[in-house]
Design a protein around this motif. Structure first.
Motif, PDB file in Angstrom:
ATOM      1  N   ALA A  48       0.828  -1.206   0.000  1.00  0.00           N
ATOM      2  CA  ALA A  48       0.000   0.000   0.000  1.00  0.00           C
ATOM      3  C   ALA A  48       0.863   1.258   0.000  1.00  0.00           C
ATOM      4  N   ASN A  49       1.987   1.221   0.712  1.00  0.00           N
ATOM      5  CA  ASN A  49       2.894   2.374   0.720  1.00  0.00           C
ATOM      6  C   ASN A  49       3.495   2.612  -0.659  1.00  0.00           C
ATOM      7  N   LYS A  50       3.833   1.521  -1.370  1.00  0.00           N
ATOM      8  CA  LYS A  50       4.370   1.673  -2.727  1.00  0.00           C
ATOM      9  C   LYS A  50       3.317   2.294  -3.647  1.00  0.00           C
ATOM     10  N   ILE A  51       2.084   1.797  -3.542  1.00  0.00           N
ATOM     11  CA  ILE A  51       0.997   2.333  -4.375  1.00  0.00           C
ATOM     12  C   ILE A  51       0.761   3.801  -4.047  1.00  0.00           C
ATOM     13  N   ALA A  52       0.780   4.124  -2.755  1.00  0.00           N
ATOM     14  CA  ALA A  52       0.565   5.516  -2.340  1.00  0.00           C
ATOM     15  C   ALA A  52       1.690   6.414  -2.853  1.00  0.00           C
ATOM     16  N   GLN A  53       2.939   5.936  -2.780  1.00  0.00           N
ATOM     17  CA  GLN A  53       4.064   6.733  -3.282  1.00  0.00           C
ATOM     18  C   GLN A  53       3.939   6.954  -4.788  1.00  0.00           C
ATOM     19  N   ALA A  54       3.543   5.911  -5.518  1.00  0.00           N
ATOM     20  CA  ALA A  54       3.362   6.061  -6.964  1.00  0.00           C
ATOM     21  C   ALA A  54       2.252   7.067  -7.256  1.00  0.00           C
ATOM     22  N   TYR A  55       1.173   7.015  -6.479  1.00  0.00           N
ATOM     23  CA  TYR A  55       0.073   7.966  -6.661  1.00  0.00           C
ATOM     24  C   TYR A  55       0.534   9.387  -6.349  1.00  0.00           C
ATOM     25  N   ILE A  56       1.325   9.536  -5.301  1.00  0.00           N
ATOM     26  CA  ILE A  56       1.825  10.867  -4.929  1.00  0.00           C
ATOM     27  C   ILE A  56       2.716  11.425  -6.033  1.00  0.00           C
TER      28      ILE A  56
END
Length: 161
Positions: A97-105
């Protein structure tokens, strides 16, 4: 005592409260109150349970050998502590989830930069009431009519209208 170890894991209620929407504030307060009550009850318990006075029961129980049998069974009783089988799965999901959130950011930052460029273009362009058709076509190339390819009005394919 397993309960003592659970009580040591603190919850950051301030950070938790920041993420709670206003319409769920009542449920959050109920959860916090219940959690505080359970924590207080757990903290009031002794670290080790009170020892059983087997000699008192031997003198009070009339049937011979019954207390000795209970004492032997009690000392043989082993209650297994549950093993943690989900923490590794949860940690993996959190990392994902952190990787997905970083990609979204990162994607959001790129979109913000693109939108800021467009906004700067709109702020610096000639006002619409002062534009000529050539100015409009240079600022917005999609408005330019292709009279060679489409010689008749509306100078665009009907599907694009």
């Amino acid at each position: 005592m397993a309960g003592r170890r659970v009580a040591l894991k603190a919850i950051d209620w301030v950070a938790f409260a920041e993420r709670v929407p206003p319409n769920q504030r009542g449920m959050f307060n109920a959860l916090k109150t219940r959690s505080d009550g359970i924590s207080a009850k757990l903290a009031s318990l002794p670290e080790k349970p009170v020892a059983i006075d087997w000699s008192f029961y031997r003198s009070a129980v009339a049937k011979a050998g019954m207390v000795d049998e209970f004492e032997k069974k009690f000392k043989a009783l082993q209650i297994p502590e549950p093993t943690d089988t989900q923490t590794s799965t949860i940690n993996a999901q959190e990392a994902e989830a952190n990787k997905i959130a970083q990609a979204y950011i990162e994607g959001s930052k790129a979109r913000i930069a693109q939108y800021e460029e467009e906004l700067a273009k709109f702020k610096n362009m000639i006002p619409f009431d002062q534009m000529t058709i050539e100015d409009l076509n240079s600022v917005f190339p999609e408005t330019k009519l292709d009279k060679v390819k489409h010689p008749y009005w509306p100078h665009k394919p009907i599907a694009e209208l």
